[in-house]
Design a protein around this motif. Sequence first.
Motif, mmCIF file in Angstrom:
data_model
loop_
_atom_site.group_PDB
_atom_site.id
_atom_site.type_symbol
_atom_site.label_atom_id
_atom_site.label_comp_id
_atom_site.label_asym_id
_atom_site.label_seq_id
_atom_site.Cartn_x
_atom_site.Cartn_y
_atom_site.Cartn_z
ATOM 1 N N UNK A 182 72.479 -51.981 17.335
ATOM 2 C CA UNK A 182 72.737 -53.402 17.571
ATOM 3 C C UNK A 182 72.756 -53.694 19.072
ATOM 4 N N UNK A 183 71.660 -54.215 19.586
ATOM 5 C CA UNK A 183 71.590 -54.680 20.981
ATOM 6 C C UNK A 183 72.088 -53.636 21.982
ATOM 7 N N UNK A 184 71.561 -52.435 21.859
ATOM 8 C CA UNK A 184 71.992 -51.323 22.720
ATOM 9 C C UNK A 184 71.380 -51.447 24.111
ATOM 10 N N UNK A 185 72.202 -51.248 25.123
ATOM 11 C CA UNK A 185 71.764 -51.248 26.517
ATOM 12 C C UNK A 185 72.137 -49.902 27.135
ATOM 13 N N UNK A 186 71.174 -49.274 27.806
ATOM 14 C CA UNK A 186 71.442 -47.971 28.395
ATOM 15 C C UNK A 186 70.477 -47.691 29.534
ATOM 16 N N UNK A 187 71.008 -47.197 30.639
ATOM 17 C CA UNK A 187 70.194 -46.748 31.770
ATOM 18 C C UNK A 187 70.401 -45.247 31.954
ATOM 19 N N UNK A 188 69.304 -44.531 32.175
ATOM 20 C CA UNK A 188 69.378 -43.106 32.493
ATOM 21 C C UNK A 188 68.855 -42.875 33.898
ATOM 22 N N UNK A 189 69.536 -42.011 34.630
ATOM 23 C CA UNK A 189 69.178 -41.714 36.002
ATOM 24 C C UNK A 189 68.522 -40.336 36.102
ATOM 25 N N UNK A 190 67.951 -40.054 37.264
ATOM 26 C CA UNK A 190 67.374 -38.742 37.517
ATOM 27 C C UNK A 190 68.464 -37.676 37.594
ATOM 28 N N UNK A 191 68.128 -36.488 37.080
ATOM 29 C CA UNK A 191 68.944 -35.300 37.332
ATOM 30 C C UNK A 191 70.368 -35.442 36.808
ATOM 31 N N UNK A 192 70.508 -35.820 35.535
ATOM 32 C CA UNK A 192 71.833 -35.881 34.928
ATOM 33 C C UNK A 192 71.764 -35.378 33.482
ATOM 34 N N UNK A 193 72.887 -34.864 33.020
ATOM 35 C CA UNK A 193 73.040 -34.474 31.625
ATOM 36 C C UNK A 193 73.884 -35.541 30.940
ATOM 37 N N UNK A 194 73.303 -36.203 29.953
ATOM 38 C CA UNK A 194 73.975 -37.285 29.237
ATOM 39 C C UNK A 194 74.159 -36.872 27.783
ATOM 40 N N UNK A 195 75.383 -36.900 27.302
ATOM 41 C CA UNK A 195 75.657 -36.599 25.901
ATOM 42 C C UNK A 195 75.863 -37.901 25.134
ATOM 43 N N UNK A 196 75.267 -37.961 23.944
ATOM 44 C CA UNK A 196 75.457 -39.094 23.040
ATOM 45 C C UNK A 196 76.308 -38.606 21.880
ATOM 46 N N UNK A 197 77.481 -39.219 21.721
ATOM 47 C CA UNK A 197 78.429 -38.766 20.703
ATOM 48 C C UNK A 197 78.794 -39.920 19.774
ATOM 49 N N UNK A 198 79.419 -39.560 18.658
ATOM 50 C CA UNK A 198 79.833 -40.547 17.674
ATOM 51 C C UNK A 198 79.865 -39.916 16.300
ATOM 52 N N UNK A 199 80.457 -40.617 15.357
ATOM 53 C CA UNK A 199 80.558 -40.104 13.994
ATOM 54 C C UNK A 199 79.185 -40.039 13.342
ATOM 55 N N UNK A 200 79.074 -39.266 12.277
ATOM 56 C CA UNK A 200 77.828 -39.213 11.515
ATOM 57 C C UNK A 200 77.497 -40.613 11.004
ATOM 58 N N UNK A 201 76.227 -40.998 11.159
ATOM 59 C CA UNK A 201 75.802 -42.322 10.721
ATOM 60 C C UNK A 201 76.014 -43.418 11.730
ATOM 61 N N UNK A 202 76.505 -43.069 12.930
ATOM 62 C CA UNK A 202 76.775 -44.097 13.944
ATOM 63 C C UNK A 202 75.509 -44.619 14.601
ATOM 64 N N UNK A 203 74.402 -43.856 14.505
ATOM 65 C CA UNK A 203 73.150 -44.291 15.123
ATOM 66 C C UNK A 203 72.679 -43.407 16.254
ATOM 67 N N UNK A 204 73.304 -42.250 16.438
ATOM 68 C CA UNK A 204 72.992 -41.369 17.571
ATOM 69 C C UNK A 204 71.538 -40.887 17.535
ATOM 70 N N UNK A 205 71.152 -40.291 16.431
ATOM 71 C CA UNK A 205 69.799 -39.740 16.342
ATOM 72 C C UNK A 205 68.748 -40.844 16.365
ATOM 73 N N UNK A 206 69.046 -41.971 15.755
ATOM 74 C CA UNK A 206 68.112 -43.100 15.795
ATOM 75 C C UNK A 206 67.886 -43.546 17.232
ATOM 76 N N UNK A 207 68.958 -43.637 18.005
ATOM 77 C CA UNK A 207 68.826 -44.022 19.408
ATOM 78 C C UNK A 207 68.018 -42.976 20.169
ATOM 79 N N UNK A 208 68.298 -41.705 19.937
ATOM 80 C CA UNK A 208 67.555 -40.646 20.627
ATOM 81 C C UNK A 208 66.065 -40.723 20.309
ATOM 82 N N UNK A 209 65.736 -40.950 19.050
ATOM 83 C CA UNK A 209 64.326 -41.028 18.653
ATOM 84 C C UNK A 209 63.627 -42.226 19.286
ATOM 85 N N UNK A 210 64.337 -43.326 19.435
ATOM 86 C CA UNK A 210 63.734 -44.502 20.077
ATOM 87 C C UNK A 210 63.586 -44.263 21.575
#
Length: 218
Positions: A18-46
């Motif tokens: 739902x209307x996700x906003x996210x910026x990624x920078x150079x040279x960083x490790x970013x973890x995406x967390x949340x409960x199962x079904x929260x949308x983590x893998x869907x966001x990663x695939x997009x």
Amino acid sequence: MLKANNISKSYNDLQVLKNVELDLMNNEVVSIVGASGAGKSTLLHILGTLDKPDAGSLTINGYDVVALSANKLAKFRNSQLGFVFQFHNLLPEFSAIENVCLPGFISGKPDAEVKSRGKELLEILGIGARANHRPSELSGGEQQRVAVARALINDPNIVFADEPSGNLDSKNAEQLHKLFFDLRDQFKKTFVIVTHNEELAELSDRKVEIKDGSILYA
């Protein structure tokens, strides 16, 4: 490097993002967390261009990737993005070095150059002696290192990992987590990791939490 604006995604009547906003920078490790079904893998695939949003924009290194044709998107993905999945996705009939080199061969680079780089990566990852072994002859940790080498073969800007340690025992999971940070420092890459592992999430440069398809904080 990467900018996602108002990303939304639904499957039938279920709105996953739902209307996700996210910026990624150079040279960083970013973890995406949340409960199962929260949308983590869907966001990663997009974000990794493996799926398209229903709405919103996604820019990676100045490219509007949502607007790219299928062929141009495939070339972009092959040259600028890397992927590591929970179950390795190695081809069983090929050796470790052959699995690592496949994306390089697909990109059209000279075979000798690709093989040389593949061997170098396996050495860096500590499994150079296993280069000619097939996946069935490798441990789970070794298979995942082969998958990481494959993700790096084309020198991508961003490596996306979906539960990369979820199928590993605690010792191999810890080693893999350390490896991501070592590779960030050595190769100056950005790693985006969907994980349920709290230790990895806390070690990351940033932790992005998703709940019910929305980002709580990033």
